[in-house]
Design a protein around this motif. Structure first.
Motif, mmCIF file in Angstrom:
data_model
loop_
_atom_site.group_PDB
_atom_site.id
_atom_site.type_symbol
_atom_site.label_atom_id
_atom_site.label_comp_id
_atom_site.label_asym_id
_atom_site.label_seq_id
_atom_site.Cartn_x
_atom_site.Cartn_y
_atom_site.Cartn_z
ATOM 1 N N MET A 1 5.701 -20.575 -18.856
ATOM 2 C CA MET A 1 5.081 -20.269 -17.625
ATOM 3 C C MET A 1 3.523 -19.995 -17.873
ATOM 4 N N SER A 2 2.715 -20.571 -17.252
ATOM 5 C CA SER A 2 1.236 -20.705 -17.347
ATOM 6 C C SER A 2 0.835 -19.114 -16.658
ATOM 7 N N LEU A 3 -0.045 -18.495 -17.180
ATOM 8 C CA LEU A 3 -0.474 -17.226 -16.498
ATOM 9 C C LEU A 3 -1.875 -17.125 -16.452
ATOM 10 N N ARG A 4 -2.430 -16.732 -15.267
ATOM 11 C CA ARG A 4 -3.809 -16.298 -15.042
ATOM 12 C C ARG A 4 -4.208 -15.020 -14.696
ATOM 13 N N ASP A 5 -5.528 -14.883 -14.727
ATOM 14 C CA ASP A 5 -6.182 -13.477 -14.519
ATOM 15 C C ASP A 5 -7.035 -13.535 -13.339
ATOM 16 N N PHE A 6 -7.361 -12.345 -12.694
ATOM 17 C CA PHE A 6 -7.906 -12.413 -11.392
ATOM 18 C C PHE A 6 -8.844 -11.222 -11.446
ATOM 19 N N LYS A 7 -10.051 -11.208 -11.412
ATOM 20 C CA LYS A 7 -11.056 -10.141 -11.041
ATOM 21 C C LYS A 7 -11.865 -10.127 -9.974
ATOM 22 N N THR A 8 -12.241 -8.887 -9.400
ATOM 23 C CA THR A 8 -13.129 -8.843 -8.319
ATOM 24 C C THR A 8 -13.960 -7.669 -8.172
ATOM 25 N N ARG A 9 -14.935 -7.543 -7.601
ATOM 26 C CA ARG A 9 -15.533 -6.320 -7.214
ATOM 27 C C ARG A 9 -15.973 -6.087 -5.716
ATOM 28 N N LEU A 10 -15.792 -5.013 -5.117
ATOM 29 C CA LEU A 10 -16.163 -5.072 -3.801
ATOM 30 C C LEU A 10 -16.705 -3.514 -3.433
ATOM 31 N N LYS A 11 -17.647 -3.642 -2.637
ATOM 32 C CA LYS A 11 -18.266 -2.443 -1.950
ATOM 33 C C LYS A 11 -17.868 -2.050 -0.552
ATOM 34 N N ILE A 12 -17.401 -0.842 -0.359
ATOM 35 C CA ILE A 12 -16.800 -0.280 0.864
ATOM 36 C C ILE A 12 -17.763 0.885 1.310
ATOM 37 N N LYS A 13 -18.098 1.078 2.481
ATOM 38 C CA LYS A 13 -18.757 2.308 3.022
ATOM 39 C C LYS A 13 -17.827 3.339 3.334
ATOM 40 N N THR A 14 -17.596 4.018 2.281
ATOM 41 C CA THR A 14 -16.635 5.303 2.547
ATOM 42 C C THR A 14 -16.665 5.963 1.337
ATOM 43 N N GLU A 15 -15.468 7.211 1.123
ATOM 44 C CA GLU A 15 -15.610 8.024 0.075
ATOM 45 C C GLU A 15 -14.494 7.483 -0.748
ATOM 46 N N ALA A 16 -14.585 7.902 -2.112
ATOM 47 C CA ALA A 16 -13.645 7.668 -3.214
ATOM 48 C C ALA A 16 -12.268 7.852 -2.653
ATOM 49 N N GLU A 17 -12.084 9.216 -2.160
ATOM 50 C CA GLU A 17 -10.761 10.054 -1.711
ATOM 51 C C GLU A 17 -10.073 9.220 -0.809
ATOM 52 N N ASP A 18 -10.879 8.425 0.248
ATOM 53 C CA ASP A 18 -10.243 7.669 1.172
ATOM 54 C C ASP A 18 -9.735 6.179 0.767
ATOM 55 N N VAL A 19 -10.659 5.908 -0.133
ATOM 56 C CA VAL A 19 -10.160 4.652 -0.888
ATOM 57 C C VAL A 19 -8.703 4.796 -1.668
ATOM 58 N N TYR A 20 -8.737 6.030 -2.426
ATOM 59 C CA TYR A 20 -7.643 6.460 -3.324
ATOM 60 C C TYR A 20 -6.387 6.599 -2.342
ATOM 61 N N ALA A 21 -6.582 7.298 -1.230
ATOM 62 C CA ALA A 21 -5.512 7.651 -0.250
ATOM 63 C C ALA A 21 -5.009 6.227 0.305
ATOM 64 N N ALA A 22 -5.949 5.000 0.543
ATOM 65 C CA ALA A 22 -5.623 3.683 1.062
ATOM 66 C C ALA A 22 -4.621 3.112 -0.023
ATOM 67 N N LEU A 23 -5.068 3.445 -1.283
ATOM 68 C CA LEU A 23 -3.905 2.892 -2.421
ATOM 69 C C LEU A 23 -2.732 3.575 -2.693
ATOM 70 N N THR A 24 -2.877 4.924 -2.380
ATOM 71 C CA THR A 24 -1.622 5.524 -2.906
ATOM 72 C C THR A 24 -0.847 6.385 -1.626
ATOM 73 N N ASN A 25 -1.303 6.700 -0.607
ATOM 74 C CA ASN A 25 -0.709 7.603 0.219
ATOM 75 C C ASN A 25 0.179 6.412 1.394
ATOM 76 N N PRO A 26 1.744 6.433 1.376
ATOM 77 C CA PRO A 26 2.291 5.542 2.202
ATOM 78 C C PRO A 26 1.869 5.424 3.784
ATOM 79 N N PHE A 27 1.528 6.700 4.203
ATOM 80 C CA PHE A 27 0.986 6.770 5.705
ATOM 81 C C PHE A 27 -0.467 6.000 5.779
ATOM 82 N N THR A 28 -1.307 6.142 4.733
ATOM 83 C CA THR A 28 -2.693 5.465 4.955
ATOM 84 C C THR A 28 -2.369 4.260 4.768
#
Length: 129
Positions: A1-28
């Protein structure tokens, strides 16, 4: 099976705590994705997003800075690892995504998913007027 990698960067106008919650908090996660999520910040806990369309295991966390997960793709031998790093930026935060070992036949859908429905949805959620 052939495998590939994906990389990207993105800017968001918010705080690090908000993004972290958006990735880890099931309610968010449910707020920005529109789907129930099973998520924990406990290492080696399994997670499920989008009604089970994305499943895997949480490998590592650094509060407000980094999330690392293994995403499951069937019986794939090489683990597919997602690392999301959060950096403070002048006008918010930058997110750096590195997703390794994506099956070639899933690559286009995964890249679109990250850009449009995952990171794109988080950006839209925090930057809506």
């Amino acid at each position: 099976m052939s495998l590939r990698d994906f990389k990207t960067r993105l800017k968001i106008k918010t705080e690090a705590e908000d993004v972290y919650a958006a990735l880890t908090n099931p309610f968010t996660i449910e707020l920005w994705s529109g789907y129930k999520a099973q998520m924990s910040t406990e290492v080696n806990s399994e997670f499920s997003l989008w009604d089970g369309d994305i499943v895997g295991m949480n490998l590592a966390f650094e509060t407000n800075k980094m999330v690392q997960q293994q995403w499951y793709f069937g019986d794939q031998e090489e683990p597919s690892i997602v690392t999301i790093k959060i950096f403070d930026d002048k006008k918010g935060v930058q997110i750096e995504l590195n997703h390794t070992n994506i099956p070639a036949d899933e690559y286009d859908d995964i890249c679109e998913g990250w850009t449009e429905y995952y990171l794109g949805a988080i950006k839209e959620f925090f930057e809506q007027d």
